[in-house]
Motif scaffolding. Structure first.
Motif, PDB file in Angstrom:
ATOM      1  N   SER A 244     -19.166 -15.209   2.354  1.00  0.00           N
ATOM      2  CA  SER A 244     -18.748 -14.935   3.735  1.00  0.00           C
ATOM      3  C   SER A 244     -19.693 -13.946   4.400  1.00  0.00           C
ATOM      4  N   PHE A 245     -20.115 -12.936   3.646  1.00  0.00           N
ATOM      5  CA  PHE A 245     -21.064 -11.967   4.196  1.00  0.00           C
ATOM      6  C   PHE A 245     -22.394 -12.645   4.505  1.00  0.00           C
ATOM      7  N   GLN A 246     -22.900 -13.453   3.598  1.00  0.00           N
ATOM      8  CA  GLN A 246     -24.173 -14.147   3.816  1.00  0.00           C
ATOM      9  C   GLN A 246     -24.111 -15.015   5.072  1.00  0.00           C
ATOM     10  N   GLN A 247     -23.000 -15.726   5.241  1.00  0.00           N
ATOM     11  CA  GLN A 247     -22.860 -16.573   6.417  1.00  0.00           C
ATOM     12  C   GLN A 247     -22.864 -15.737   7.694  1.00  0.00           C
ATOM     13  N   SER A 248     -22.239 -14.564   7.638  1.00  0.00           N
ATOM     14  CA  SER A 248     -22.121 -13.726   8.834  1.00  0.00           C
ATOM     15  C   SER A 248     -23.459 -13.163   9.295  1.00  0.00           C
ATOM     16  N   VAL A 249     -24.428 -13.033   8.374  1.00  0.00           N
ATOM     17  CA  VAL A 249     -25.728 -12.454   8.737  1.00  0.00           C
ATOM     18  C   VAL A 249     -26.844 -13.499   8.734  1.00  0.00           C
ATOM     19  N   GLY A 250     -26.479 -14.775   8.633  1.00  0.00           N
ATOM     20  CA  GLY A 250     -27.451 -15.841   8.756  1.00  0.00           C
ATOM     21  C   GLY A 250     -28.332 -16.061   7.543  1.00  0.00           C
ATOM     22  N   LEU A 251     -27.840 -15.693   6.354  1.00  0.00           N
ATOM     23  CA  LEU A 251     -28.596 -15.912   5.125  1.00  0.00           C
ATOM     24  C   LEU A 251     -28.120 -17.182   4.431  1.00  0.00           C
ATOM     25  N   GLU A 252     -28.922 -17.662   3.479  1.00  0.00           N
ATOM     26  CA  GLU A 252     -28.497 -18.800   2.679  1.00  0.00           C
ATOM     27  C   GLU A 252     -27.192 -18.460   1.961  1.00  0.00           C
ATOM     28  N   VAL A 253     -26.228 -19.346   2.071  1.00  0.00           N
ATOM     29  CA  VAL A 253     -24.902 -19.088   1.501  1.00  0.00           C
ATOM     30  C   VAL A 253     -24.875 -19.638   0.084  1.00  0.00           C
ATOM     31  N   ASP A 254     -25.207 -18.769  -0.894  1.00  0.00           N
ATOM     32  CA  ASP A 254     -25.231 -19.199  -2.292  1.00  0.00           C
ATOM     33  C   ASP A 254     -24.418 -18.295  -3.211  1.00  0.00           C
ATOM     34  N   GLY A 255     -23.859 -17.218  -2.693  1.00  0.00           N
ATOM     35  CA  GLY A 255     -23.057 -16.324  -3.536  1.00  0.00           C
ATOM     36  C   GLY A 255     -23.858 -15.512  -4.518  1.00  0.00           C
TER      37      GLY A 255
END
Length: 234
Positions: free
Chosen positions: A37-48
């Protein structure tokens, strides 16, 4: 898996408004979901995965970052050191639960479980990673993920008895000397432990595909070997 780096990541997520569940140093599914969720919020690849870009976005300063990139599967493996199969007909429920959690048919801990140990460590901490079709088969890990040179955290596959036997052993790279690899694995002397496996038995090194951002860095970790080579992996 209780880990100082995991706790720091959880605390940073909370400070950013993303709740990973209890701040307990355990890399579980709620922590993975909070990272995504954090990655998505800052525009990064969402891979966990807490790679360099995610770490830089999550921590206000370099001094607050964990000292080295987190390899969650290695943190879980280290937490399980000392886990043993039970002698006789009493199976260790911890080992059986690894199989149940991954929906793998595993009848008892007399069946070689080095592949099951690796599957648990990867599958429980890297929720999007595709495991081999038959993770109990050590040699099946030759086709897992992506190829990589042996390095900290890589999955190492070895032959056992003979190269042509189809039998093998699998574990995690934690070091090497001139003639052997230091392996953190399961079913090594009937337990999870560190042991040395000769380089003459080495087949392939593999890396989780969903952790590609963590695949760089130093290729070798040199260790002064004081123990004999392993001959008890099943």
């Amino acid at each position: 898996m209780k880990n100082v780096s995991v706790r720091k990541i959880q605390e940073a997520l909370v400070a950013k408004g993303f709740i990973p569940g209890e701040v307990d140093g355990i890399w579980g599914r709620r922590t993975i979901a909070a990272v995504k969720s954090f990655q998505q919020s800052v525009g990064l690849e969402v891979d966990g995965v807490i790679g360099p870009k995610t770490s830089a976005a999550l921590f206000p300063s370099a001094a607050e970052m964990p000292s080295q990139p987190l390899l969650p599967w290695i943190a879980e493996a280290e937490n399980l050191i000392g886990t043993k199969e039970n002698l006789g007909s009493r199976d260790n429920p911890v080992i059986l639960n690894w199989a149940d959690s991954l929906d793998i048919h595993y009848p008892n801990d007399d069946v070689p479980w080095c592949g099951l140990f690796v599957a648990h460590c990867v599958g429980s901490t890297m929720s999007d990673e595709i495991l081999p079709a038959n993770p109990l088969g050590a040699r099946q890990w030759e086709r897992f993920g992506d190829p990589i040179d042996p390095r900290w955290g890589a999955i190492l596959v070895f032959w056992r008895e003979s190269r042509a036997s189809g039998k093998g052993h699998v574990g995690f790279y934690v070091g090497e000397d001139d003639s052997a690899y230091r392996v953190l694995g399961g079913n090594q002397g009937n337990k999870v432990c560190l042991t040395w496996v000769g380089k003459d038995r080495f087949l392939k090194a593999r890396w989780p595909r969903t952790a590609a951002s963590l695949g760089g860095g130093s290729a070798t970790v040199l260790v002064d070997r004081k123990e004999d080579l392993s001959n008890d992996e099943a």
